[in-house]
Enzyme design. Structure first.
Site, PDB file in Angstrom:
ATOM      1  NE  ARG A 126     -16.945  12.300  -2.221  1.00 39.94           N
ATOM      2  CZ  ARG A 126     -17.895  13.237  -2.110  1.00 39.94           C
ATOM      3  NH1 ARG A 126     -18.948  13.014  -1.325  1.00 39.94           N
ATOM      4  NH2 ARG A 126     -17.798  14.379  -2.766  1.00 39.94           N
ATOM      5  NE  ARG A 127     -10.771  15.936  -1.500  1.00 35.54           N
ATOM      6  CZ  ARG A 127     -10.542  17.166  -1.941  1.00 35.54           C
ATOM      7  NH1 ARG A 127      -9.656  17.932  -1.298  1.00 35.54           N
ATOM      8  NH2 ARG A 127     -11.176  17.638  -2.993  1.00 35.54           N
ATOM      9  CB  CYS A 146       2.580  -6.178  -0.476  1.00 40.48           C
ATOM     10  SG  CYS A 146       4.123  -6.961  -0.990  1.00 40.48           S
ATOM     11  NE  ARG A 166       3.442  -3.781  -4.799  1.00 39.23           N
ATOM     12  CZ  ARG A 166       4.252  -4.803  -5.031  1.00 39.23           C
ATOM     13  NH1 ARG A 166       4.018  -5.624  -6.040  1.00 39.23           N
ATOM     14  NH2 ARG A 166       5.298  -5.029  -4.264  1.00 39.23           N
ATOM     15  CB  SER A 167       2.025  -7.979  -4.667  1.00 39.98           C
ATOM     16  OG  SER A 167       2.688  -9.230  -4.676  1.00 39.98           O
ATOM     17  CG  HIS A 207       1.191 -14.320  -5.684  1.00 42.73           C
ATOM     18  ND1 HIS A 207       1.002 -12.962  -5.867  1.00 42.73           N
ATOM     19  CD2 HIS A 207       2.165 -14.441  -4.740  1.00 42.73           C
ATOM     20  CE1 HIS A 207       1.839 -12.294  -5.082  1.00 42.73           C
ATOM     21  NE2 HIS A 207       2.546 -13.174  -4.382  1.00 42.73           N
ATOM     22  CG  LEU A 208      -1.931 -20.247  -3.322  1.00 38.65           C
ATOM     23  CD1 LEU A 208      -2.858 -21.386  -3.712  1.00 38.65           C
ATOM     24  CD2 LEU A 208      -1.598 -20.305  -1.830  1.00 38.65           C
ATOM     25  CE1 TYR A 209       6.382 -15.985  -4.744  1.00 37.52           C
ATOM     26  CE2 TYR A 209       5.134 -15.549  -2.743  1.00 37.52           C
ATOM     27  CZ  TYR A 209       5.895 -15.100  -3.806  1.00 37.52           C
ATOM     28  OH  TYR A 209       6.163 -13.761  -3.933  1.00 37.52           O
ATOM     29  CB  ALA A 263       8.902 -16.505  -2.204  1.00 46.48           C
TER      30      ALA A 263
END
Length: 264
Positions: A126-127, A146, A166-167, A207-209, A263
């Site tokens: 599991r690692r 990201c 994360r982004s 997100h959408l810019y 962006a």
């Protein structure tokens, strides 16, 4: 890839207006998961043409542990140009962390080589994880990671992988990320004599810019077409010896490309 379009529609209709690092402004949601069965086709979006060539060269660049733009420029790949310094270096980004994570005693950890050993000799572990989120080096990076962490999972000879991102730039970035990790899973599966399972994508700030909204609306009007198939033409000696010409995409029939400004 209906999952992608459904998520795009969700962000477009229910996203919260936020400010961001680039001062462009976004519509954003937090937390979502998509699953792609890789045995059903290669997840390259068809509602606009996606530049697989750039995806392949970028992944080979990461796997090499490289962080200098010269390799990408040699192959006419420009997706990192906005973030380079005067020497063409991006700092200790993905390739460095994947292949040479620095330790306190001055040595380095090759996370990907360790992962390959585990998949071949201890596939129930599991690692089996690779992280790019090196807190001690983020400030030295041209762009913080990201797609920060991915984990492999083997069951009954079938390889799956889950990514945490994360982004997520929904319009420009996510199609590249999905296909890049799907490509990596194909390569790892071949090297480890495993069958293709699922790619599970988990997103944080999705997100959408605001300067992509017109393009998003156009894409949402298009119907997805059948997914292509990825063919790997040879099996090199290791994960780190693949070349661009080893890959062939069959049956890719996308809608026309939709241009948008990144962006920064």
């Amino acid at each position: 890839m209906k999952q992608y379009l459904e998520l795009m529609r969700l962000v477009r209709t229910q996203g919260i207006s936020k400010v961001d690092r680039t001062n462009t402004g976004t519509l954003s949601i937090f937390g979502h998961q998509m699953r792609f069965n890789l045995s059903h086709g290669f997840p390259l979006i068809t509602t606009k043409r996606c530049h697989l060539r750039s995806i392949i060269y970028e992944l080979l660049w990461f796997l090499n542990g490289d962080t200098n733009i010269n390799y990408l420029r040699k192959h006419h790949v420009t997706i990192w140009d906005e973030w380079i310094n005067e020497k063409g270096d991006l700092g200790p980004i993905y390739g460095r962390q994947w292949r040479a994570w620095g330790t306190a005693d001055g040595s380095y950890i090759d996370q990907l080589s360790d992962v390959m050993l585990q998949l071949k000799h201890n596939p129930d572990s599991r690692r089996i994880i690779v992280s790019a989120w090196n807190v001690g080096e983020i400030k030295q990076m041209a762009l913080a990671p990201c797609h920060v962490l991915f984990q492999f999972y083997v069951a009954n000879g079938v390889l799956s992988c889950q990514l945490y991102q994360r982004s997520c730039d929904m319009f420009l970035g996510l199609p590249f990320n999905i296909s890049s990790y799907a490509l990596l899973i194909h390569m790892v599966a071949q090297q480890c004599d495993l069958q293709l399972g699922e790619f599970i994508w988990t997103g944080g700030d999705i997100h959408l810019y605001r300067n992509h909204l017109k393009q998003t609306d156009l894409q949402l009007k298009r119907n997805p077409r059948p997914l292509p198939q990825l063919i790997i033409k040879r099996r090199p000696a290791s994960l780190f010896q693949y070349q661009f010409d080893d890959f062939y995409l069959s049956g890719y029939d996308p809608h026309p490309a939709i241009k948008a400004q990144v962006a920064v």
